[in-house]
Design an enzyme around this catalytic site. Structure first.
Site, PDB file in Angstrom:
ATOM      1  CB  THR A 159      54.381  16.444  30.990  1.00 35.02           C
ATOM      2  OG1 THR A 159      53.690  15.602  31.909  1.00 35.02           O
ATOM      3  CG2 THR A 159      53.872  16.193  29.586  1.00 35.02           C
ATOM      4  CE  LYS A 185      53.206  12.357  30.659  1.00 34.96           C
ATOM      5  NZ  LYS A 185      52.213  13.217  31.391  1.00 34.96           N
ATOM      6  CB  THR A 196      47.226   5.217  33.065  1.00 39.65           C
ATOM      7  OG1 THR A 196      47.790   6.236  33.911  1.00 39.65           O
ATOM      8  CG2 THR A 196      48.277   4.800  32.064  1.00 39.65           C
ATOM      9  CD  GLU A 283      51.888  16.825  38.725  1.00 38.36           C
ATOM     10  OE1 GLU A 283      52.110  17.184  37.564  1.00 38.36           O
ATOM     11  OE2 GLU A 283      50.872  17.140  39.350  1.00 38.36           O
ATOM     12  CG  ASN A 406      50.011  20.237  40.069  1.00 39.17           C
ATOM     13  OD1 ASN A 406      50.032  20.133  38.846  1.00 39.17           O
ATOM     14  ND2 ASN A 406      50.240  19.234  40.883  1.00 39.17           N
ATOM     15  CB  SER A 411      54.401  30.120  34.420  1.00 44.65           C
ATOM     16  OG  SER A 411      54.635  29.367  35.587  1.00 44.65           O
TER      17      SER A 411
END
Lengths: 411, 411
Positions: A159, A185, A196, A283, A406, A411
């Site tokens: 993702t 992932k 996880t 991230e 984040n 969107s």
């Protein structure tokens, strides 16, 4: 969703994973969310394959997690279906229905029972999964099954991940060579409490399901449970271990059997490798951070302290800014509510001791600590001087990239 | 330290705090860290002033916290000295010595006992506080004491705060008018577990020290304990309440006395006001977020859930990006490990229900929720449908500003 730059911590090269006898792969584009990339994985397992699994402790588990929990007691597996884009979480009866439609569709295509089909989903919470789009791909997936396409599978479940995550190991049981392959992932909502985001490990070892479960749990405790990106535990955390039994080894009846020692070690190595890759692809991550806590009242206490440091926004931003502000590590130990001796505690940054007798060492070299914080591989050690408990946790820094990703994920 | 833009949530105007009989103020520039602004506050209290205090639960408390804990049992107060710039935390014996030197210096200047001098410090952890620089300012501070200079005091204790925080209320005890004034600071490392960064409340009410302590604890539970900016609990959290006894009311002997009802309410109002100002000045804050959890197993359970939502980086970044991604609220409830009924839980955003029967409502208006998340005053309500416990927590969003400020605080 905007594409984000590849993590600077991505591996320089990816391992080539060998085939595991009894496991075949295919990927497809479901048309549910993504364009121009596969987002659906089917793994077909030979009859006799055993499964073990660990799942999120969230009180808001997704429908695929509930499904896997329901079918796992049989220990039998014939297929795994994973989609990326929609997590099928907080979807009520429609979510349970989507799970049933997917499992039925896969079972029909592969000629097995629905309760031998394991499911996992990752992506946005609260949206209904259009299972019919997954089922529509089944004939194509079945026709495309290949012995070894781990890279395509690892890519299809991404993702906000910026690189695919794969690991492999070989070991011997009773002189027979056994392969353990895994892929996973995860890059945000990562603070697994017993598993996880999504991780799948496949071996050709022959092992009873209960032994498999015990081995998975033990290795998980040394791998995915040592991982946090942002302290946010997912509703979809799933780690599944499948054993096709094609290696020809004896199926030992106890996880603690000495003849499984090499396997236990190799399984932990594969899972640790994957867990560190998730931290490295956290991230916005620019730095991989390894935190070792020793001298705690217990291993569990050490883990709480290590996680308190690893989840502290102030520690994570200090690392991001290469500001060796070790006072924030003190703060994070202090807030953990775990026993620690303030006046004997020792912090090390990059292997060099910073503190002594409840204060900074006279010979502390702030420039050296800053230089260490500028590296990609940050090592923090804390001895809290009250016992013998120890724990390691991997995490990453907190950067503008995390906010970018984040503040605009849907969107 | 670079100056940061003033929070868009700063008050449009500041209240004018009236004098409190028995309390006089002065501020000065210590020369310890800052330039061009005062960073030192002295409050001189009339003989007979009583004190109450609450402090961080951190296992790494600063030397000033240990000092206050030590002297508090007497309940007597003659002075408060606060400095900003260095927190005097994790400073070993040198820290304890700095505290003693400061208290002795103030006691000598004011003609009181050292153990009637309360101390608080805020700033960098791990640096030795040059107490002699504080003591050197005592004659000037004493000469400059004024009846009412709350604004200067509030400004002198700021660190990364972008606006001074003040609140005031009047109420009656036995028909006598009583004033309650407070000021505080705090913008990062804010997740008080029983107190907050630094908050000081002064009243002219006449109250025994033990009653004062009980009142402070109760009001704190409804104010500073409902606050989190980043989940990082400070080593210096201190809230002190001083009562000069000059209002002429009867000193009631029980905190629960009906004749103190108005006072209890006014104290909670002042402290809540200050707590919300801290949330509004959270590092990088662009939005004030109020989270109400109801239907929990207990009030304590509701607070854990509310904090889990308030501290979630994913919820905070969603608010920053005005992405009404309510799935992250589900995640945060789920990870809290507190009882919650997934299939009956109701989330409201801006007062409008989003969920029903374990999934999104058919009439959910995502555009309206997004518009609410674009406002400065974000309201999230969650009913977890298992009991009657309730809690409110204030926080702020997580923005690039937080990273900017904290990746470079020490330099």
């Amino acid at each position: 969703m905007a594409a984000h730059p590849v993590s600077p911590l991505a591996p320089k090269s990816y391992p080539t994973l060998p085939a595991v006898a009894g496991a075949r792969f295919a990927t497809a584009l479901s048309g549910i969310r993504y364009k121009g990339r596969d987002d659906l994985v089917l793994i077909d397992f030979a009859p006799g394959t055993k499964a073990a699994g660990l799942f999120t402790r969230s009180s808001m588990p997704g429908a695929p997690v509930e499904w896997c929990r329901k079918i796992l007691p049989s220990g039998a597996a014939r297929a795994l279906v994973v989609n990326a884009g929609i997590a099928n979480v907080f979807t009520g009866k429609a979510g349970a229905q989507a799970v049933k439609v997917t499992a039925d569709g896969a079972a029909k295509a592969l000629g097995c029972k629905a309760n031998e089909v394991y499911l996992a989903s990752t992506g946005v919470i609260g949206q209904i999964l259009p299972a019919e789009k997954i089922v529509a791909q089944m004939p194509k997936l079945k026709a495309g099954l290949k012995d070894s396409d781990w890279m395509s599978a690892a890519k299809a479940i991404m993702t906000t991940d910026t690189f695919p995550k794969l690991a492999t190991a070989k070991c011997k049981i009773d002189g027979k060579v056994v392969t353990i392959n895994g892929f996973c992932k995860g890059s945000g909502m990562i603070a697994p409490d017993m598993a996880t985001m999504l991780a799948f490990i496949v071996t050709d070892a022959k092992l009873p399901a209960d032994v498999l479960q015990a081995l998975l749990k033990a290795s998980n405790n040394q791998s995915f449970n040592c991982l946090t990106v942002d302290g946010d535990t997912s509703t979809s955390d799933t780690v599944l271990l499948f054993a096709t039994g094609k290696a020809g080894n004896t199926a030992h009846a106890k996880a603690s059997d000495k003849r499984l020692a090499e396997f236990r070690k190799a399984l932990t190595a594969v899972m640790s490798d994957l867990a560190q890759q998730i931290a490295a692809d956290g991230e916005g991550a620019q730095k991989l951070v390894t935190i070792d806590v020793t001298g705690a009242r217990s291993d569990a206490s050490a883990r709480v302290i290590a996680r308190s440091i690893a989840n502290s926004p102030l520690v994570k931003t200090a690392i991001a800014g290469a500001d060796a502000n070790w006072g924030r590590i003190i703060m994070a130990v202090g807030k953990s509510a775990e026993p620690a001796n303030r006046d004997k505690l020792v912090i090390k940054i990059g292997g060099k001791a910073v503190t002594k007798n409840g204060m900074v060492r006279p010979d502390h070299d702030d420039a050296a600590a800053t230089k260490h914080f500028q590296s990609r591989d940050v090592r923090i050690e804390v001895d809290v001087a009250v016992g013998k408990g120890a724990a390691r946790v991997w995490t990453c820094d907190l950067t503008h990239g995390y906010i970018d990703i984040n503040a605009d994920y849907r969107s």
